[in-house]
Scaffold this active site. Structure first.
Site, PDB file in Angstrom:
ATOM      1  N   LYS A  37       0.791  -1.227   0.000  1.00 28.80           N
ATOM      2  CA  LYS A  37       0.000   0.000   0.000  1.00 28.80           C
ATOM      3  C   LYS A  37       0.828   1.284   0.000  1.00 28.80           C
ATOM      4  CE  LYS A  37      -0.652   0.098   5.028  1.00 28.80           C
ATOM      5  NZ  LYS A  37      -0.786   1.312   5.781  1.00 28.80           N
ATOM      6  N   GLY A  39       3.161   2.398  -1.999  1.00 26.01           N
ATOM      7  CA  GLY A  39       3.538   3.041  -3.265  1.00 26.01           C
ATOM      8  C   GLY A  39       4.955   2.686  -3.665  1.00 26.01           C
ATOM      9  N   LYS A  54      20.953   4.183   7.748  1.00 21.90           N
ATOM     10  CA  LYS A  54      22.377   3.884   7.533  1.00 21.90           C
ATOM     11  C   LYS A  54      23.035   4.915   6.627  1.00 21.90           C
ATOM     12  CE  LYS A  54      21.368   1.532  10.101  1.00 21.90           C
ATOM     13  NZ  LYS A  54      20.158   0.965  10.728  1.00 21.90           N
ATOM     14  N   LEU A 190      19.546   5.206  19.877  1.00 24.21           N
ATOM     15  CA  LEU A 190      21.000   5.404  19.841  1.00 24.21           C
ATOM     16  C   LEU A 190      21.483   5.703  18.425  1.00 24.21           C
ATOM     17  CD1 LEU A 190      22.014   2.612  22.369  1.00 24.21           C
ATOM     18  CD2 LEU A 190      21.785   5.059  22.790  1.00 24.21           C
ATOM     19  N   GLY A 277      10.044   1.464  21.109  1.00 26.66           N
ATOM     20  CA  GLY A 277       9.748   0.139  20.565  1.00 26.66           C
ATOM     21  C   GLY A 277       8.773   0.221  19.409  1.00 26.66           C
ATOM     22  N   HIS A 450      46.497 -10.848   7.975  1.00 25.33           N
ATOM     23  CA  HIS A 450      47.175  -9.773   8.709  1.00 25.33           C
ATOM     24  C   HIS A 450      47.544  -8.643   7.744  1.00 25.33           C
ATOM     25  CE1 HIS A 450      49.732  -7.806  11.619  1.00 25.33           C
ATOM     26  NE2 HIS A 450      50.673  -7.705  10.678  1.00 25.33           N
TER      27      HIS A 450
HETATM   28  P1  FAD Z   1       7.765  -3.964   6.985  1.00 26.25           P
HETATM   29  O1  FAD Z   1       9.104  -3.669   6.445  1.00 26.25           O
HETATM   30  O2  FAD Z   1       7.186  -3.040   7.980  1.00 26.25           O
HETATM   31  O3  FAD Z   1       6.816  -4.106   5.728  1.00 26.25           O
HETATM   32  C1  FAD Z   1       5.451  -4.287   5.810  1.00 26.25           C
HETATM   33  C2  FAD Z   1       4.814  -3.615   4.620  1.00 26.25           C
HETATM   34  O4  FAD Z   1       3.446  -3.994   4.581  1.00 26.25           O
HETATM   35  C3  FAD Z   1       4.833  -2.098   4.679  1.00 26.25           C
HETATM   36  O5  FAD Z   1       5.487  -1.561   3.554  1.00 26.25           O
HETATM   37  C4  FAD Z   1       3.355  -1.693   4.716  1.00 26.25           C
HETATM   38  O6  FAD Z   1       3.086  -0.538   3.953  1.00 26.25           O
HETATM   39  C5  FAD Z   1       2.697  -2.912   4.103  1.00 26.25           C
HETATM   40  N1  FAD Z   1       1.304  -3.111   4.528  1.00 26.25           N
HETATM   41  C6  FAD Z   1       0.807  -3.117   5.798  1.00 26.25           C
HETATM   42  N2  FAD Z   1      -0.514  -3.390   5.799  1.00 26.25           N
HETATM   43  C7  FAD Z   1      -0.859  -3.555   4.503  1.00 26.25           C
HETATM   44  C8  FAD Z   1      -2.079  -3.849   3.847  1.00 26.25           C
HETATM   45  N3  FAD Z   1      -3.207  -4.062   4.539  1.00 26.25           N
HETATM   46  N4  FAD Z   1      -2.085  -3.925   2.495  1.00 26.25           N
HETATM   47  C9  FAD Z   1      -0.949  -3.729   1.785  1.00 26.25           C
HETATM   48  N5  FAD Z   1       0.230  -3.451   2.345  1.00 26.25           N
HETATM   49  C10 FAD Z   1       0.276  -3.373   3.689  1.00 26.25           C
HETATM   50  N6  FAD Z   1      16.400  -3.978  10.820  1.00 26.25           N
HETATM   51  C11 FAD Z   1      17.619  -4.479  10.547  1.00 26.25           C
HETATM   52  O7  FAD Z   1      17.778  -5.698  10.443  1.00 26.25           O
HETATM   53  N7  FAD Z   1      18.693  -3.657  10.351  1.00 26.25           N
HETATM   54  C12 FAD Z   1      18.592  -2.317  10.463  1.00 26.25           C
HETATM   55  O8  FAD Z   1      19.579  -1.607  10.290  1.00 26.25           O
HETATM   56  C13 FAD Z   1      17.337  -1.778  10.778  1.00 26.25           C
HETATM   57  N8  FAD Z   1      17.179  -0.436  10.889  1.00 26.25           N
HETATM   58  C14 FAD Z   1      15.956   0.073  11.164  1.00 26.25           C
HETATM   59  C15 FAD Z   1      15.853   1.451  11.326  1.00 26.25           C
HETATM   60  C16 FAD Z   1      14.631   2.012  11.615  1.00 26.25           C
HETATM   61  C17 FAD Z   1      14.529   3.498  11.756  1.00 26.25           C
HETATM   62  C18 FAD Z   1      13.483   1.174  11.736  1.00 26.25           C
HETATM   63  C19 FAD Z   1      12.144   1.768  12.029  1.00 26.25           C
HETATM   64  C20 FAD Z   1      13.593  -0.192  11.609  1.00 26.25           C
HETATM   65  C21 FAD Z   1      14.828  -0.759  11.325  1.00 26.25           C
HETATM   66  N9  FAD Z   1      14.996  -2.134  11.201  1.00 26.25           N
HETATM   67  C22 FAD Z   1      16.238  -2.647  10.943  1.00 26.25           C
HETATM   68  C23 FAD Z   1      13.868  -3.068  11.334  1.00 26.25           C
HETATM   69  C24 FAD Z   1      13.351  -3.479   9.941  1.00 26.25           C
HETATM   70  O9  FAD Z   1      12.969  -2.326   9.236  1.00 26.25           O
HETATM   71  C25 FAD Z   1      12.160  -4.427  10.073  1.00 26.25           C
HETATM   72  O10 FAD Z   1      12.505  -5.521  10.883  1.00 26.25           O
HETATM   73  C26 FAD Z   1      11.718  -4.942   8.703  1.00 26.25           C
HETATM   74  O11 FAD Z   1      11.353  -3.882   7.873  1.00 26.25           O
HETATM   75  C27 FAD Z   1      10.547  -5.915   8.858  1.00 26.25           C
HETATM   76  O12 FAD Z   1      10.090  -6.316   7.603  1.00 26.25           O
HETATM   77  P2  FAD Z   1       8.556  -6.725   7.377  1.00 26.25           P
HETATM   78  O13 FAD Z   1       8.475  -7.083   5.940  1.00 26.25           O
HETATM   79  O14 FAD Z   1       8.139  -7.693   8.382  1.00 26.25           O
HETATM   80  O15 FAD Z   1       7.730  -5.418   7.664  1.00 26.25           O
HETATM   81  P1  NAI Z   2      13.717  -0.994  21.504  1.00 25.11           P
HETATM   82  O1  NAI Z   2      12.751  -1.950  22.056  1.00 25.11           O
HETATM   83  O2  NAI Z   2      15.014  -1.475  20.983  1.00 25.11           O
HETATM   84  O3  NAI Z   2      14.083   0.103  22.621  1.00 25.11           O
HETATM   85  C1  NAI Z   2      13.126   0.856  23.294  1.00 25.11           C
HETATM   86  C2  NAI Z   2      13.715   1.336  24.607  1.00 25.11           C
HETATM   87  O4  NAI Z   2      12.828   2.281  25.165  1.00 25.11           O
HETATM   88  C3  NAI Z   2      13.885   0.223  25.628  1.00 25.11           C
HETATM   89  O5  NAI Z   2      15.234   0.178  26.044  1.00 25.11           O
HETATM   90  C4  NAI Z   2      12.917   0.612  26.753  1.00 25.11           C
HETATM   91  O6  NAI Z   2      13.404   0.275  28.035  1.00 25.11           O
HETATM   92  C5  NAI Z   2      12.805   2.124  26.571  1.00 25.11           C
HETATM   93  N1  NAI Z   2      11.556   2.713  27.083  1.00 25.11           N
HETATM   94  C6  NAI Z   2      10.290   2.281  26.868  1.00 25.11           C
HETATM   95  N2  NAI Z   2       9.406   3.101  27.491  1.00 25.11           N
HETATM   96  C7  NAI Z   2      10.123   4.080  28.094  1.00 25.11           C
HETATM   97  C8  NAI Z   2       9.792   5.213  28.892  1.00 25.11           C
HETATM   98  N3  NAI Z   2       8.525   5.534  29.164  1.00 25.11           N
HETATM   99  N4  NAI Z   2      10.783   5.998  29.346  1.00 25.11           N
HETATM  100  C9  NAI Z   2      12.090   5.707  29.077  1.00 25.11           C
HETATM  101  N5  NAI Z   2      12.454   4.645  28.325  1.00 25.11           N
HETATM  102  C10 NAI Z   2      11.500   3.843  27.839  1.00 25.11           C
HETATM  103  O7  NAI Z   2      12.908  -0.171  20.401  1.00 25.11           O
HETATM  104  P2  NAI Z   2      13.353   0.860  19.307  1.00 25.11           P
HETATM  105  O8  NAI Z   2      14.708   1.398  19.585  1.00 25.11           O
HETATM  106  O9  NAI Z   2      12.207   1.786  19.177  1.00 25.11           O
HETATM  107  O10 NAI Z   2      13.464  -0.057  18.016  1.00 25.11           O
HETATM  108  C11 NAI Z   2      12.350  -0.808  17.539  1.00 25.11           C
HETATM  109  C12 NAI Z   2      12.783  -1.971  16.742  1.00 25.11           C
HETATM  110  O11 NAI Z   2      13.404  -1.604  15.529  1.00 25.11           O
HETATM  111  C13 NAI Z   2      13.749  -2.846  17.505  1.00 25.11           C
HETATM  112  O12 NAI Z   2      13.110  -4.068  17.741  1.00 25.11           O
HETATM  113  C14 NAI Z   2      14.931  -3.015  16.625  1.00 25.11           C
HETATM  114  O13 NAI Z   2      15.252  -4.376  16.502  1.00 25.11           O
HETATM  115  C15 NAI Z   2      14.508  -2.466  15.267  1.00 25.11           C
HETATM  116  N6  NAI Z   2      15.630  -1.689  14.744  1.00 25.11           N
HETATM  117  C16 NAI Z   2      16.785  -2.332  14.396  1.00 25.11           C
HETATM  118  C17 NAI Z   2      17.883  -1.635  13.987  1.00 25.11           C
HETATM  119  C18 NAI Z   2      19.128  -2.371  13.667  1.00 25.11           C
HETATM  120  O14 NAI Z   2      19.074  -3.577  13.527  1.00 25.11           O
HETATM  121  N7  NAI Z   2      20.262  -1.700  13.509  1.00 25.11           N
HETATM  122  C19 NAI Z   2      17.870  -0.182  13.871  1.00 25.11           C
HETATM  123  C20 NAI Z   2      16.628   0.405  14.293  1.00 25.11           C
HETATM  124  C21 NAI Z   2      15.566  -0.349  14.681  1.00 25.11           C
END
Ligand code: FAD
Ligand code: NAI
Length: 471
Positions: A37, A39, A54, A190, A277, A450
Site C-alpha cells: 500500500k 507506493g 544507515k 541510539l 519500541g 594480517h
Molecule cells: P515492513 O518492512 O514493515 O513491511 C510491511 C509492509 O506492509 C509495509 O510496507 C506496509 O506498507 C505494508 N502493509 C501493511 N498493511 C498492509 C495492507 N493491509 N495492504 C498492503 N500493504 C500493507 N532492521 C535491521 O535488520 N537492520 C537495520 O539496520 C534496521 N534499521 C531500522 C531502522 C529504523 C529506523 C526502523 C524503524 C527499523 C529498522 N529495522 C532494521 C527493522 C526493519 O525495518 C524491520 O525488521 C523490517 O522492515 C521488517 O520487515 P517486514 O516485511 O516484516 O515489515
Molecule cells: P527498543 O525496544 O530497541 O528500545 C526501546 C527502549 O525504550 C527500551 O530500552 C525501553 O526500556 C525504553 N523505554 C520504553 N518506554 C520508556 C519510557 N517511558 N521511558 C524511558 N524509556 C523507555 O525499540 P526501538 O529502539 O524503538 O526499536 C524498535 C525496533 O526496531 C527494535 O526491535 C529493533 O530491533 C529495530 N531496529 C533495528 C535496527 C538495527 O538492527 N540496527 C535499527 C533500528 C531499529
C-alpha cells in the site's frame, strides 16, 4: 477474478518479509502476487528504516570525522559546512535505487505487484483498495500476512514528525535541532540520536532500564558503548522513566521519574524522538472477517511452520514473533515459501545477529552473560581489545573489544559480543561459527589475514580457551 485465475500465493505487504517471499515463490514457479500500500516496495526497512538511517549514519559520521578527526592523520581541512539538504538527497537516492531494484526483481521473477491496501474478505479472497483509485479482488490458494510493524506512540504526545517524531521524522528533519530528547535508549534511539548529535544537536537519551541498547546487548558492552557515545557528546539518563509529555507550547517538554519511583524532573527540547519500541501492524487487515486474532502484544499467532490457525494463511516478519529485524524477516520469507513448496524450511533463531550502526558499531550473536547466568550455564570468557590490534592502530580507530562466551565444558561458542570498528561485518563470522556449532578453539586455529581487524576476533577466541598472543 474467477476461480481459474486463483493465485498459488498472495502476500500482503511488500516489506522485506513479503518481497523476499514473493521473489522466492516466483523462483519456485508459483503464481504469486504481492500487495503493497505504500507506493514503493521494501517496506519499513528500505523506505524509512534500515537504509535511510544507515545513509545518514554513514554520512554524519564522515562529517563528524572531518570536523574532529583529521589533524592527527595529516589532513588539513578548510571550511567544513553541513549541507543537510544534500545529505538528505543522498539518502533519498539510496532509497529510491533500492526500492526500484525490487520492482525489477519482481518483474524478473514473475511476481505480480498490486499497489493498494489489502484486507481479508474471506479465507481465500483479498479485497484491494487500489492506490490509483478503484478496487479489485484477488483470490489465492495460500496467503502470507507480512504487514510489518509501526512505532509505538507515547501517550500524551502527538506525533507530527516535526517536533514530536518517530524514526520516520528523525530521518527527514529539515534542520538540526538545538536540543533533542530521545525517549528510549534502544537501537533506534541510539542510532538516530548519534546522527543528530554528530550534526550538532544537544542530545539527551532517557532510558527506563539500567543500560542502553536493550536487554540483548551484553551489559559490559553496553557500558563501554555508553562511555564511547558520551565522548561524542550524547547525554544519558538511565534508570529514568518518561511519564508524561507536553507538546502544547513552543518547546516540547517531558516529565521523568526515577524508574524505581521518586523524584520528578521536567526536560525541554525542540524535538522529542519517541523510540520506545515498535508494535505489529494489522490495522484494517480485516482479520475479524476470517476469525484470526492477535496475541496481547498484537502479534499474529503462528506455529513453527508460520501457519496461523487457518493453515493456508501464514505470517512472517515483524507482524509475528521474534526480533524485529530485516534479516530475520528475510529468512522467514524464504523458509515460509519452502514450507509451502517442499514441506520443510529452516531458520535458526539462535543464530540471528544484531547490529547497531553507531560508531563504533556494536554487534552480537547468541547469548550474553546475563542470559547464561540466568540459565545456570557455566561458561568461559575471552576478550581482546582493538587497542592491541595492528589494523585498528594503523587506522587510529582503536576503541572497543571482542568478547567470546563459550561453554566451560565443551568450548562450544554460546555468544559473541563486539563493540568496535566494523563490528557489523565481523559478526558474520561469529554467526557462521554458531550456526556450525564451532568452538572458540576452531576460530583460534583458523588463519585470519594480517593486518585486519578480524585478527582481534581470532585473538578473543584464543583468549577464551587459552591465551591471546598480542595482549
Ligand atoms: P515492513 O518492512 O514493515 O513491511 C510491511 C509492509 O506492509 C509495509 O510496507 C506496509 O506498507 C505494508 N502493509 C501493511 N498493511 C498492509 C495492507 N493491509 N495492504 C498492503 N500493504 C500493507 N532492521 C535491521 O535488520 N537492520 C537495520 O539496520 C534496521 N534499521 C531500522 C531502522 C529504523 C529506523 C526502523 C524503524 C527499523 C529498522 N529495522 C532494521 C527493522 C526493519 O525495518 C524491520 O525488521 C523490517 O522492515 C521488517 O520487515 P517486514 O516485511 O516484516 O515489515
Ligand atoms: P527498543 O525496544 O530497541 O528500545 C526501546 C527502549 O525504550 C527500551 O530500552 C525501553 O526500556 C525504553 N523505554 C520504553 N518506554 C520508556 C519510557 N517511558 N521511558 C524511558 N524509556 C523507555 O525499540 P526501538 O529502539 O524503538 O526499536 C524498535 C525496533 O526496531 C527494535 O526491535 C529493533 O530491533 C529495530 N531496529 C533495528 C535496527 C538495527 O538492527 N540496527 C535499527 C533500528 C531499529
Amino acid at each position: 477474478a474467477s476461480e481459474a485465475e486463483d493465485k498459488d500465493l498472495v502476500i500482503i505487504g511488500g516489506g522485506v518479509a513479503g518481497y523476499v517471499a514473493a521473489i522466492k515463490a516466483g523462483q519456485s514457479g508459483l503464481k504469486v502476487a504481492c500487495i503493497e500500500k505504500r507506493g514503493s516496495l521494501g517496506g519499513t526497512c528500505l523506505n524509512v528504516g534500515c537504509i535511510p538511517s544507515k545513509s545518514l549514519l554513514n554520512n554524519s559520521h564522515l562529517y563528524h570525522q572531518i570536523l574532529h578527526d583529521t589533524k592527527n592523520r595529516g589532513i588539513e581541512v578548510g571550511d567544513v559546512k553541513l549541507n543537510l539538504g544534500n545529505m538528505m538527497k543522498a539518502k533519498d537516492t539510496s532509497v529510491s535505487g533500492l526500492t526500484k531494484g525490487i520492482e525489477f526483481l519482481f518483474k524478473k521473477n514473475n511476481v505480480e505487484y498490486i499497489k493498494g491496501t489489502g484486507a481479508f474478505k474471506d479465507e481465500h479472497t483479498i479485497a484491494v483498495n487500489l492506490i490509483d483509485g478503484g478496487e479489485t479482488e484477488v483470490r489465492a490458494k495460500n496467503i502470507f500476512i507480512a504487514t510489518g510493524s509501526e512505532a509505538t506512540p507515547f501517550p500524551g504526545l502527538t506525533i507530527d514528525e516535526k517536533r514530536v517524531i518517530t524514526s520516520t521524522g528523525a530521518i527527514a528533519l529539515q534542520e538540526v535541532p538545538k536540543k533533542m530528547i530521545v525517549i528510549g535508549g534502544g537501537i533506534i534511539g541510539l542510532e538516530m540520536g548519534s546522527v543528530w548529535a554528530r550534526l550538532g544537536a544537544e542530545v539527551t537519551v532517557v532510558e527506563f532500564m539500567g543500560q542502553i541498547g536493550g536487554p540483548g546487548m551484553d551489559a559490559e558492552i553496553a557500558k563501554l558503548t555508553q562511555k564511547l557515545l558520551s565522548k561524542q557528546g550524547m547525554k544519558f539518563k538511565l534508570n529514568t522513566k518518561v511519564t508524561k509529555g507536553d507538546d502544547s507550547s513552543d518547546v516540547v517538554s517531558i516529565t521523568t521519574e526515577a524508574a524505581k519511583g521518586g523524584k520528578e524532573e521536567t526536560l525541554d527540547a525542540d524535538v522529542v524522538l519517541v523510540a520506545i519500541g515498535r508494535r505489529p501492524y494489522t490495522y484494517g487487515l480485516g482479520l475479524d472477517n476470517i476469525g484470526l486474532e492477535t496475541d496481547n502484544r498484537g502479534r499474529i499467532e503462528i506455529d513453527n511452520e508460520y501457519r496461523t490457525k487457518i493453515p493456508h494463511i501464514r505470517s512472517i516478519g515483524d507482524v509475528t514473533f521474534g526480533p524485529m529485524l530485516a534479516h530475520k524477516a528475510e529468512e522467514e520469507g524464504v523458509a515460509a515459501v519452502e514450507y509451502l513448496t517442499k514441506g520443510t524450511g529452516h531458520v535458526n533463531y539462535g543464530a540471528i545477529p544484531s547490529v547497531m550502526y553507531t560508531h563504533p558499531e556494536v554487534a552480537w550473536v547468541g547469548q550474553n552473560e546475563h542470559e547464561l547466568k540466568a540459565a545456570n550455564v557455566k561458561y568461559n570468557v575471552g576478550s581482546f581489545p582493538f587497542s592491541a590490534n595492528s589494523r585498528a592502530k594503523t587506522n587510529l580507530d582503536t576503541e572497543g573489544l571482542v568478547k567470546f562466551l563459550s561453554d566451560a565444558k565443551t568450548d562450544r561458542i554460546l555468544g559473541i559480543h563486539i563493540v568496535g570498528p566494523n563490528a557489523g561485518e565481523m559478526i558474520a563470522e561469529g554467526t557462521l561459527a554458531i550456526e556450525y556449532g564451532a568452538s572458540s578453539e576452531d576460530i583460534a586455529r583458523t588463519s585470519h589475514a594480517h593486518p585486519t581487524l578480524s585478527e582481534a576476533f581470532k585473538e578473543a577466541a584464543m583468549a577464551t580457551y587459552d591465551k591471546a598472543i598480542h595482549y
